[in-house]
Motif scaffolding. Structure first.
Motif, PDB file in Angstrom:
ATOM      1  N   ALA A  92      29.989  37.259  27.536  1.00 49.31           N
ATOM      2  CA  ALA A  92      31.321  37.318  28.169  1.00 49.31           C
ATOM      3  C   ALA A  92      31.579  38.708  28.753  1.00 49.31           C
ATOM      4  O   ALA A  92      32.099  38.834  29.872  1.00 49.31           O
ATOM      5  N   ARG A  96      32.116  39.382  32.724  1.00 45.59           N
ATOM      6  CA  ARG A  96      33.397  39.969  33.184  1.00 45.59           C
ATOM      7  C   ARG A  96      33.146  41.239  33.992  1.00 45.59           C
ATOM      8  O   ARG A  96      33.688  41.429  35.071  1.00 45.59           O
ATOM      9  N   SER A 135      34.607  31.500  30.426  1.00 41.49           N
ATOM     10  CA  SER A 135      35.842  32.151  29.962  1.00 41.49           C
ATOM     11  C   SER A 135      36.069  33.466  30.718  1.00 41.49           C
ATOM     12  O   SER A 135      37.192  33.819  31.055  1.00 41.49           O
ATOM     13  N   SER A 136      34.990  34.174  31.034  1.00 41.79           N
ATOM     14  CA  SER A 136      35.159  35.423  31.783  1.00 41.79           C
ATOM     15  C   SER A 136      35.557  35.156  33.229  1.00 41.79           C
ATOM     16  O   SER A 136      36.342  35.910  33.815  1.00 41.79           O
ATOM     17  N   LYS A 138      37.331  32.677  34.151  1.00 40.40           N
ATOM     18  CA  LYS A 138      38.750  32.312  34.055  1.00 40.40           C
ATOM     19  C   LYS A 138      39.618  33.560  33.853  1.00 40.40           C
ATOM     20  O   LYS A 138      40.652  33.729  34.494  1.00 40.40           O
ATOM     21  N   GLN A 139      39.149  34.448  32.961  1.00 39.16           N
ATOM     22  CA  GLN A 139      39.903  35.676  32.684  1.00 39.16           C
ATOM     23  C   GLN A 139      40.119  36.486  33.970  1.00 39.16           C
ATOM     24  O   GLN A 139      41.228  36.938  34.258  1.00 39.16           O
ATOM     25  N   CYS A 140      39.054  36.643  34.740  1.00 39.53           N
ATOM     26  CA  CYS A 140      39.164  37.439  35.975  1.00 39.53           C
ATOM     27  C   CYS A 140      40.141  36.778  36.945  1.00 39.53           C
ATOM     28  O   CYS A 140      40.901  37.455  37.624  1.00 39.53           O
ATOM     29  N   LYS A 141      40.125  35.456  36.976  1.00 39.92           N
ATOM     30  CA  LYS A 141      41.047  34.732  37.869  1.00 39.92           C
ATOM     31  C   LYS A 141      42.486  34.963  37.402  1.00 39.92           C
ATOM     32  O   LYS A 141      43.374  35.263  38.201  1.00 39.92           O
ATOM     33  N   GLU A 142      42.698  34.852  36.082  1.00 39.58           N
ATOM     34  CA  GLU A 142      44.060  35.023  35.548  1.00 39.58           C
ATOM     35  C   GLU A 142      44.569  36.453  35.752  1.00 39.58           C
ATOM     36  O   GLU A 142      45.754  36.671  35.903  1.00 39.58           O
ATOM     37  N   GLU A 143      43.636  37.399  35.755  1.00 30.62           N
ATOM     38  CA  GLU A 143      44.038  38.803  35.984  1.00 30.62           C
ATOM     39  C   GLU A 143      44.380  39.049  37.454  1.00 30.62           C
ATOM     40  O   GLU A 143      44.729  40.161  37.836  1.00 30.62           O
TER      41      GLU A 143
END
Ligand code: IMP
Ligand code: ZN
Length: 362
Positions: A92, A96, A135-136, A138-143
């Protein structure tokens, strides 16, 4: 190498990036610190450090006539990275960071590829590996990261058919459940290992399920094998170094790829460091570009080859005397080769138009 601001600011598409090969020095340090913090054993990655230092100084590129040796060293480096990236948290972190690094380099659309691995000692399974990557993303998209990311699962030709089959099964499963992030299959691995033709039924099975195929072809000369691969046909070709008859390919290979207009992912520094191409000026980019064939400039493994996508654009421009306008067109033309629907392509073309006026007004 100092990269000019124009190439960094140019909006770009990266379609050939292996996650672990793209690992940055900062990520390596972060993972080592994490191991220390958790009291985990540290792998001996001294050879990797030395390799990176040499490549950054351009030293590996001065080797001549050692094609097999340099490719072998690259694959040894992947093994060392895999020792460090041996758990889901590490997967992850690397993913990321790789996404952030490409975004900082002006990449607006990124297709990552990676080989799902299980490591029983750390509890990592192929599924938890894939989920760590997702998950990473997704995290980058949410950020709110200014980059769209897709994921291809890699079939490693060094592993057996059963493993390849399992990878396709996993890709099908995640294609249905990843909100459109998993889009296809990458076929790669050590080109000296196994006969790629045995994987063709598995690749056809993947295609039948709607998965796109990005296939490493002709990294070393082998007309019979490469002909079967280009006749599949793949949705994109990785490298295509030895397609032309002058370098050990054949007319039939070139004609097949030319007629099908299969886009080629071209990775200049990777081929030079791997010593499959002796110097930039004779890189096969020139041949395909001059024929008006769909060409996409990519990095392959920016960590192993100490490069960035903006650097690869600059190298292509300076080696082949291409204007900024031509480089713009090359980047814009790459949108047609992405594994995405027309809506996404249109959105990117609009984004390119906006970025163009920004670049012109600066
Ligand atoms: P990973 O799949 O994310 O672990 O990325 C590293 C892997 O990608 C390596 O172990 C290779 O199997 C594959 N790979 C990276 N670069 C190349 C290449 O230039 N040719 C063939 N395979 C490659
Ligand atoms: Zn590759």
């Amino acid at each position: 190498m100092e990269v000019e601001a124009f190439y960094k600011r140019l909006p770009k598409i990266e379609l050939h990036a292996h996650i672990n090969g793209s690992i940055s020095t900062e990520s390596i340090e972060e993972l080592l610190a994490k191991n220390q913090e958790k009291g985990r054993p540290q792998p001996d990655i001294e050879a990797l450090r030395q390799w990176k230092a040499k490549v950054e100084n351009g030293e590996q590129m001065t080797l001549d006539g050692y094609r097999e040796k340099n490719i072998k060293i690259c694959f040894d480096m992947f093994k060392l990275i895999h020792q460090l990236v041996d758990n889901s948290e590490a997967v992850a972190i690397v993913t990321r960071n790789v996404i952030r690094e490409f975004a900082e380099d002006g990449v607006k659309f990124l297709e990552l590829r990676s080989t799902p691995r299980d490591v029983p000692e750390t509890g990592m399974t192929k599924r938890s590996y894939i989920e760590a990557v997702l998950s990473s993303i997704k995290q980058c998209k949410e950020e709110g990261s200014d980059i769209t990311v897709r994921f291809l699962l890699t079939i490693d030709r060094g592993r057996d058919l059963q493993t390849a089959h399992e990878t396709v099964q996993l890709a099908r499963e995640y294609q249905a459940t990843s909100d459109g992030v998993v889009v296809g299959i990458d076929f790669s691995g050590d080109p000296n290992k196994n006969d790629a033709r045995q994987y063709i039924p598995v690749l056809q099975e993947a295609r039948k399920s709607g998965l796109k195929l990005a296939i490493h072809v002709a990294e070393i000369p082998n007309v019979a094998e490469n002909l079967s691969l280009v006749q599949l046909p793949p949705d994109r070709i990785g490298h295509g170094t030895f397609l032309q008859p002058e370098v050990g390919g054949s007319e039939e290979l070139v004609e097949t790829v030319g007629k099908l207009r299969t886009p080629i992912e071209l990775c200049l520094t990777s081929n030079l460091v791997g010593q499959t191409v002796k110097s930039f000026d004779i890189h096969h980019f020139k041949y395909w570009y001059e024929r008006g064939h769909p060409c996409v400039i990519c990095t392959d493994d920016k960590g192993i080859f100490a490069t960035s996508l903006s650097q690869e654009y600059q190298i292509a421009a300076s080696t082949f005397n291409l204007t900024r306008e031509q480089m713009w067109e090359l980047s814009f033309g790459s949108i047609a080769c992405i594994f995405a629907d027309d809506e996404t392509k249109d959105r990117l073309r609009n984004l390119w138009a906006q970025e163009r006026s920004k670049l012109q007004s600066s």
